[in-house]
Motif scaffolding. Structure first.
Motif: not given
Length: 127
Positions: A54-74
């Motif tokens: 899961x990607x959590x986005x709070x523009x324009x300040x930051x984004x993080x990836x969280x939660x175990x599971x399938x990871x995306x690369x692109x």
């Protein structure tokens, strides 16, 4: 391996308190406090719930990836949550429930793992 912190936790907590104090006073938080508070709370979320599904986005300040599971690369990740900075701080501190923010159109969430309700808050309402 835990995510790398960009925000000093002590400075992050101080910025979060300043931002919440401004919101409580009915004013807009100063941009540096808002930015540091968002980054700090997103880093807290990532530290408590590491992963990349899961990607959590709070523009324009930051984004993080969280939660175990399938990871995306692109491209776009399998689940995305996006909101504004004030809404994120209210969610991160438990002042606003995820379900209420989503129902009120303050959060955009897509993907099967995009419900962050069980992961929040990451810090208390008084910070």
């Amino acid at each position: 391996m835990p995510p790398r912190r960009r925000t000093d936790p002590e400075q992050g907590r101080a910025a979060l308190r300043a931002a919440l104090d401004a919101l409580d006073a009915g004013t807009t938080p100063q941009r540096p406090d808002l930015a540091a508070a968002v980054r700090f709370t997103l880093e807290e979320l990532a530290a408590h719930h590491p992963g990349g599904s899961v990607e959590v986005r709070v523009p324009p300040f930051a984004a993080v990836q969280v939660v175990a599971g399938p990871k995306h690369t692109r491209g776009t990740p399998p689940a995305v949550v996006e909101t504004d900075a004030v809404t994120w701080l209210e969610l991160a501190t438990g002042r606003l429930a995820f379900e209420d923010a989503r129902a009120g159109g303050r959060v955009r969430a897509s993907g099967e793992r995009a419900d962050l309700g069980r992961l929040l808050p990451v810090t208390g309402p008084g910070a």
